[in-house]
Motif scaffolding. Structure first.
Motif, PDB file in Angstrom:
ATOM      1  N   ASP A   1       0.545  -1.526   0.054  1.00 58.15           N
ATOM      2  CA  ASP A   1       0.114   0.116  -0.285  1.00 58.15           C
ATOM      3  C   ASP A   1       0.935   1.423  -0.407  1.00 58.15           C
ATOM      4  O   ASP A   1       0.342   2.184  -0.675  1.00 58.15           O
ATOM      5  CB  ASP A   1      -0.909   0.142   1.403  1.00 58.15           C
ATOM      6  CG  ASP A   1      -2.418  -1.410   1.526  1.00 58.15           C
ATOM      7  OD1 ASP A   1      -2.266  -1.326   0.053  1.00 58.15           O
ATOM      8  OD2 ASP A   1      -2.728  -1.393   2.269  1.00 58.15           O
ATOM      9  N   ASP A   2       2.307   1.274   0.896  1.00 57.45           N
ATOM     10  CA  ASP A   2       3.264   2.803   0.882  1.00 57.45           C
ATOM     11  C   ASP A   2       3.521   2.760  -0.443  1.00 57.45           C
ATOM     12  O   ASP A   2       3.504   3.706  -0.843  1.00 57.45           O
ATOM     13  CB  ASP A   2       3.512   1.930   2.005  1.00 57.45           C
ATOM     14  CG  ASP A   2       3.440   2.008   3.326  1.00 57.45           C
ATOM     15  OD1 ASP A   2       2.487   2.739   3.317  1.00 57.45           O
ATOM     16  OD2 ASP A   2       3.689   1.731   4.581  1.00 57.45           O
ATOM     17  N   SER A   3       3.903   1.573  -1.549  1.00 57.77           N
ATOM     18  CA  SER A   3       3.857   1.534  -2.587  1.00 57.77           C
ATOM     19  C   SER A   3       3.551   2.150  -3.523  1.00 57.77           C
ATOM     20  O   SER A   3       3.965   2.964  -4.452  1.00 57.77           O
ATOM     21  CB  SER A   3       5.102  -0.076  -2.865  1.00 57.77           C
ATOM     22  OG  SER A   3       6.070  -0.186  -2.200  1.00 57.77           O
ATOM     23  N   ILE A   4       2.217   1.947  -3.678  1.00 59.20           N
ATOM     24  CA  ILE A   4       1.210   2.291  -4.659  1.00 59.20           C
ATOM     25  C   ILE A   4       1.079   3.741  -3.756  1.00 59.20           C
ATOM     26  O   ILE A   4       1.154   4.416  -5.721  1.00 59.20           O
ATOM     27  CB  ILE A   4       0.212   1.194  -4.170  1.00 59.20           C
ATOM     28  CG1 ILE A   4       0.280   0.321  -4.672  1.00 59.20           C
ATOM     29  CG2 ILE A   4      -1.230   1.762  -4.989  1.00 59.20           C
ATOM     30  CD1 ILE A   4      -0.883  -1.175  -4.680  1.00 59.20           C
ATOM     31  N   ASN A   5       0.506   3.971  -3.110  1.00 57.62           N
ATOM     32  CA  ASN A   5       0.597   5.133  -2.314  1.00 57.62           C
ATOM     33  C   ASN A   5       1.599   6.590  -2.921  1.00 57.62           C
ATOM     34  O   ASN A   5       1.117   7.774  -3.540  1.00 57.62           O
ATOM     35  CB  ASN A   5       0.788   5.478  -0.928  1.00 57.62           C
ATOM     36  CG  ASN A   5      -0.819   5.411  -0.375  1.00 57.62           C
ATOM     37  OD1 ASN A   5      -1.731   4.808  -1.063  1.00 57.62           O
ATOM     38  ND2 ASN A   5      -0.749   4.563   0.790  1.00 57.62           N
ATOM     39  N   ARG A   6       3.067   5.874  -3.091  1.00 54.93           N
ATOM     40  CA  ARG A   6       4.419   6.790  -3.530  1.00 54.93           C
ATOM     41  C   ARG A   6       3.869   7.156  -4.807  1.00 54.93           C
ATOM     42  O   ARG A   6       3.987   8.198  -5.722  1.00 54.93           O
ATOM     43  CB  ARG A   6       5.434   6.082  -2.971  1.00 54.93           C
ATOM     44  CG  ARG A   6       6.558   6.728  -3.346  1.00 54.93           C
ATOM     45  CD  ARG A   6       8.012   6.083  -3.499  1.00 54.93           C
ATOM     46  NE  ARG A   6       9.318   7.594  -3.310  1.00 54.93           N
ATOM     47  CZ  ARG A   6       9.876   6.744  -3.248  1.00 54.93           C
ATOM     48  NH1 ARG A   6      10.758   5.650  -2.155  1.00 54.93           N
ATOM     49  NH2 ARG A   6      11.517   7.315  -2.988  1.00 54.93           N
ATOM     50  N   ILE A   7       3.568   6.048  -5.580  1.00 51.86           N
ATOM     51  CA  ILE A   7       3.373   5.658  -6.845  1.00 51.86           C
ATOM     52  C   ILE A   7       2.182   7.046  -7.661  1.00 51.86           C
ATOM     53  O   ILE A   7       2.136   7.903  -7.837  1.00 51.86           O
ATOM     54  CB  ILE A   7       2.851   4.587  -7.907  1.00 51.86           C
ATOM     55  CG1 ILE A   7       4.442   4.214  -7.492  1.00 51.86           C
ATOM     56  CG2 ILE A   7       2.888   4.819  -9.211  1.00 51.86           C
ATOM     57  CD1 ILE A   7       3.730   1.935  -8.041  1.00 51.86           C
ATOM     58  N   ALA A   8       1.329   6.665  -5.975  1.00 52.71           N
ATOM     59  CA  ALA A   8       0.010   7.948  -7.075  1.00 52.71           C
ATOM     60  C   ALA A   8      -0.036   9.598  -6.515  1.00 52.71           C
ATOM     61  O   ALA A   8      -0.350  10.141  -7.651  1.00 52.71           O
ATOM     62  CB  ALA A   8      -1.162   7.518  -5.745  1.00 52.71           C
ATOM     63  N   GLN A   9       1.084   9.016  -5.696  1.00 53.00           N
ATOM     64  CA  GLN A   9       1.748  11.218  -5.461  1.00 53.00           C
ATOM     65  C   GLN A   9       2.499  11.583  -5.914  1.00 53.00           C
ATOM     66  O   GLN A   9       3.501  12.391  -6.609  1.00 53.00           O
ATOM     67  CB  GLN A   9       2.207  10.985  -3.738  1.00 53.00           C
ATOM     68  CG  GLN A   9       0.803  10.564  -2.810  1.00 53.00           C
ATOM     69  CD  GLN A   9       1.136  10.438  -1.836  1.00 53.00           C
ATOM     70  OE1 GLN A   9       2.844  10.738  -1.032  1.00 53.00           O
ATOM     71  NE2 GLN A   9       0.481  10.214  -0.270  1.00 53.00           N
ATOM     72  N   ASN A  10       3.089  10.426  -6.900  1.00 50.92           N
ATOM     73  CA  ASN A  10       4.670  10.809  -7.924  1.00 50.92           C
ATOM     74  C   ASN A  10       4.219  10.270  -9.480  1.00 50.92           C
ATOM     75  O   ASN A  10       5.481  10.832  -9.926  1.00 50.92           O
ATOM     76  CB  ASN A  10       6.059  10.114  -7.379  1.00 50.92           C
ATOM     77  CG  ASN A  10       5.996  10.557  -6.329  1.00 50.92           C
ATOM     78  OD1 ASN A  10       6.870  11.681  -5.814  1.00 50.92           O
ATOM     79  ND2 ASN A  10       5.601  10.522  -4.568  1.00 50.92           N
ATOM     80  N   LEU A  11       3.023  10.295 -10.125  1.00 47.61           N
ATOM     81  CA  LEU A  11       3.003  10.158 -11.766  1.00 47.61           C
ATOM     82  C   LEU A  11       3.643  11.182 -12.183  1.00 47.61           C
ATOM     83  O   LEU A  11       3.618  11.191 -13.462  1.00 47.61           O
ATOM     84  CB  LEU A  11       1.528   9.824 -11.315  1.00 47.61           C
ATOM     85  CG  LEU A  11       0.900   8.764 -10.833  1.00 47.61           C
ATOM     86  CD1 LEU A  11      -0.687   9.490 -11.530  1.00 47.61           C
ATOM     87  CD2 LEU A  11       1.615   7.858 -11.426  1.00 47.61           C
ATOM     88  N   ASP A  12       4.055  12.445 -11.643  1.00 43.25           N
ATOM     89  CA  ASP A  12       4.434  13.221 -12.634  1.00 43.25           C
ATOM     90  C   ASP A  12       6.077  13.325 -13.268  1.00 43.25           C
ATOM     91  O   ASP A  12       6.755  13.629 -13.603  1.00 43.25           O
ATOM     92  CB  ASP A  12       4.724  14.878 -11.538  1.00 43.25           C
ATOM     93  CG  ASP A  12       5.111  14.779 -10.234  1.00 43.25           C
ATOM     94  OD1 ASP A  12       4.996  14.034  -9.614  1.00 43.25           O
ATOM     95  OD2 ASP A  12       5.613  16.487  -9.446  1.00 43.25           O
ATOM     96  N   ARG A  13       6.749  11.956 -11.315  1.00 40.82           N
ATOM     97  CA  ARG A  13       7.679  11.665 -11.350  1.00 40.82           C
ATOM     98  C   ARG A  13       8.087  11.021 -13.118  1.00 40.82           C
ATOM     99  O   ARG A  13       9.260  11.022 -13.069  1.00 40.82           O
ATOM    100  CB  ARG A  13       8.474  11.525 -10.838  1.00 40.82           C
ATOM    101  CG  ARG A  13       8.465  12.571  -9.390  1.00 40.82           C
ATOM    102  CD  ARG A  13       9.259  12.716  -8.067  1.00 40.82           C
ATOM    103  NE  ARG A  13      10.498  11.890  -8.563  1.00 40.82           N
ATOM    104  CZ  ARG A  13      11.529  10.880  -7.889  1.00 40.82           C
ATOM    105  NH1 ARG A  13      10.514  10.527  -6.870  1.00 40.82           N
ATOM    106  NH2 ARG A  13      12.568  10.640  -8.228  1.00 40.82           N
ATOM    107  N   LEU A  14       7.264  10.522 -13.994  1.00 41.00           N
ATOM    108  CA  LEU A  14       7.557   9.094 -14.771  1.00 41.00           C
ATOM    109  C   LEU A  14       8.461   9.918 -15.680  1.00 41.00           C
ATOM    110  O   LEU A  14       9.013   8.952 -16.447  1.00 41.00           O
ATOM    111  CB  LEU A  14       6.424   8.781 -14.886  1.00 41.00           C
ATOM    112  CG  LEU A  14       4.698   7.836 -13.914  1.00 41.00           C
ATOM    113  CD1 LEU A  14       3.978   7.045 -14.895  1.00 41.00           C
ATOM    114  CD2 LEU A  14       5.959   7.044 -13.297  1.00 41.00           C
ATOM    115  N   PRO A  15       7.966  10.822 -16.240  1.00 41.69           N
ATOM    116  CA  PRO A  15       9.317  11.761 -17.848  1.00 41.69           C
ATOM    117  C   PRO A  15      10.655  11.609 -17.654  1.00 41.69           C
ATOM    118  O   PRO A  15      11.244  11.175 -18.113  1.00 41.69           O
ATOM    119  CB  PRO A  15       8.590  12.391 -17.858  1.00 41.69           C
ATOM    120  CG  PRO A  15       6.703  12.575 -17.056  1.00 41.69           C
ATOM    121  CD  PRO A  15       6.823  12.008 -15.985  1.00 41.69           C
TER     122      PRO A  15
END
Length: 386
Positions: A338-352
Motif C-alpha cells: 500500500d505504501d508503494s502504491i501510494n508513493r506511485i499515486a503521489q508521484n505520477l508527475d515523476r514518470l517522465p
C-alpha cells in the motif's frame, strides 16, 4: 595478456543446425543472448574474435557476427568462451562437438570462461564443482542471499544491438498511453510465484492509479525477412509489435522470479526445490528469490517505458552497476504494498524523468560496448580501450 592489438577471443556457439532456427519449439532454450551482446561489443572495440561455427546474422544481407576460421583453434587464442547452451547440453550434442574438459585442463594457454544466462536449476547453479574450474563464471540472476563460487561475476541480460535498434526512436513521454503493460511472455497463473503474488496483491490495487493494459501481440513472422530472421535467432523473443507497444506505454510490469525458502542455504538441492514448490503452491512470499532478471526490465528501460519490479536493493539483487529506485525504475516493497502504491499515486508527475534517466542509464551501462569493456576489465585486460 595486455596488448589489445594481439588479443584474440574464441567463442563456442551452439550450432544453428542443432538449435533449430525457424522452429520456435526447438530453438526456445538456445537463444545465446550473452554471447551476442559480448560479441557485438568486442566487434565495436575492434577486438579480434573467432568461433567454432558461423553464427548470428545481424540481418539477411550482412555476414555472420561470429565466423569460423579453420586456421584458428582455441589454443591460438587468449580467451575461450563457452555459453550456457553448451553447458546445458553436456553429455548430449556438446560432448561430440566440444571437449569441455580439454578446455579446462591444467596449464591451458588461455582463460576459459563460462557465460551463463540460463534460468536457475540444480546442476548449473553452484552445485557442480566443475564450475569452479573456469577462470571466470559470468552468471545472471545473482543475489546476495544465494551462494556463489569465488570466480563468479554478475552478467545480467542487458541490451543487444537488435533490441537497441528496435527501440531507437523514442516518442515524447506525453504521447504515450497512461497504462501499465502486463503481458508477460511466460503467462501469469503459472508457476512463476512472484508474478502470481503480484497479480493477486499488487495489480488490482495499482489498476486504479495506472490502468492495466494486457494486449497480446502476435509473433513477428508476418513482418518481413528481417523480423522473421531475428524472431528465429532470438528463439521467439523478437517481436516488433511488442516493442511498438512498449514505446507507446508509460509503464511496464517487469516482475520475474521465484520465491525460495530461507533455508536450506542452497536452494537447488532436493529439499530446496521441494520448499520452492510448496511456497508456489501456497502463494507465500519470502525475501529470497531466484530467476529474478527480466527481459522486460531491460526492454522497457531502452524503450523509455518505466519498468516496475521489486526494489533491487531490498531483495539483494546483484548487478555490476546497480540502478537507483525511483531514479531509473520503480521498485516495489512487497511488505508494504500500500505504501508503494501510494508513493506511485503521489508521484505520477515523476514518470517522465524516470523514463529518461532509466533509458540513459541502461544504454550507458548495458549496451554491448559497455558490456564488453566491463568484461575485459574483469578478466584482466587492463589497458585503456576507447
Amino acid at each position: 595478456m595486455n596488448d589489445k592489438s594481439k588479443l584474440k577471443v574464441y567463442f563456442y556457439c551452439f550450432p544453428p543446425t542443432l538449435n533449430g532456427y525457424g522452429d520456435y519449439a526447438s530453438a526456445y532454450h538456445y537463444y545465446q543472448h550473452g554471447t551476442v551482446c559480448l560479441g557485438e561489443g568486442l566487434q565495436a572495440l575492434g577486438i579480434e574474435f573467432y568461433a567454432n561455427v558461423n553464427f548470428w546474422l545481424p540481418s539477411p544481407e550482412e555476414p555472420f557476427l561470429f565466423r569460423y576460421d579453420p586456421n584458428v583453434s582455441p589454443d591460438d587464442c587468449d580467451i575461450v568462451i563457452i555459453n550456457e547452451a553448451w553447458w546445458e547440453r553436456q553429455g548430449q550434442f556438446a560432448k561430440s562437438l566440444c571437449d569441455i574438459q580439454h578446455l579446462l585442463r591444467k596449464n591451458r594457454p588461455h582463460q576459459t570462461i563460462l557465460i551463463d544466462l540460463s534460468d536457475d536449476s540444480p546442476r548449473k547453479n553452484f552445485l557442480d564443482p566443475n564450475l569452479a574450474r573456469f577462470d571466470h563464471y559470468f552468471k545472471s540472476h545473482l543475489s546476495k542471499s544465494t551462494p556463489i563460487f569465488p570466480n563468479t561475476h554478475p552478467f545480467p541480460f542487458g541490451l543487444s544491438e537488435r533490441i537497441i535498434k528496435e527501440l531507437a526512436l523514442v516518442p515524447p513521454f506525453s504521447q504515450r498511453h497512461h497504462n501499465l503493460l502486463v503481458n508477460s511472455r511466460v503467462f501469469l497463473n503459472g508457476d512463476h510465484s512472484l508474478r502470481n503474488y503480484v497479480q493477486k496483491h499488487f495489480l488490482p490495487k495499482i489498476n486504479s492509479i495506472i490502468p492495466l493494459e494486457s494486449k497480446v501481440i502476435t509473433d513477428a513472422r508476418d513482418r518481413g525477412a528481417y523480423h522473421t530472421l531475428q524472431w528465429a535467432q532470438a528463439s521467439g523473443r523478437h517481436n516488433p509489435g511488442y516493442y511498438e507497444l512498449l514505446l507507446s506505454t508509460t509503464t511496464c510490469s517487469s516482475f520475474g522470479g521465484y520465491f525460495i525458502s530461507p533455508f536450506p542455504r542452497h536452494p537447488w538441492t532436493i529439499l530446496g526445490r521441494a520448499c520452492r514448490k510448496t511456497i508456489t503452491k501456497l502463494g507465500w512470499k519470502t525475501h529470497r528469490l531466484v530467476q529474478w532478471d527480466s527481459w522486460r526490465f531491460w526492454e522497457a528501460l531502452a524503450a523509455g517505458c518505466v519498468p516496475i519490479h521489486l526494489d533491487f536493493d531490498k531483495y539483494g539483487f546483484i548487478l555490476p552497476v546497480m540502478p537507483e529506485n525511483w531514479k531509473h525504475y520503480i521498485g516495489i516493497d512487497l511488505d508494504n504494498i500500500d505504501d508503494s502504491i501510494n508513493r506511485i499515486a503521489q508521484n505520477l508527475d515523476r514518470l517522465p524523468e524516470i523514463s529518461a534517466a532509466g533509458r540513459v542509464w541502461a544504454l550507458e551501462n548495458y549496451a554491448p560496448i559497455a558490456i564488453a569493456k566491463r568484461f575485459l576489465k574483469t578478466v584482466g585486460i587492463t589497458q585503456e580501450i576507447t
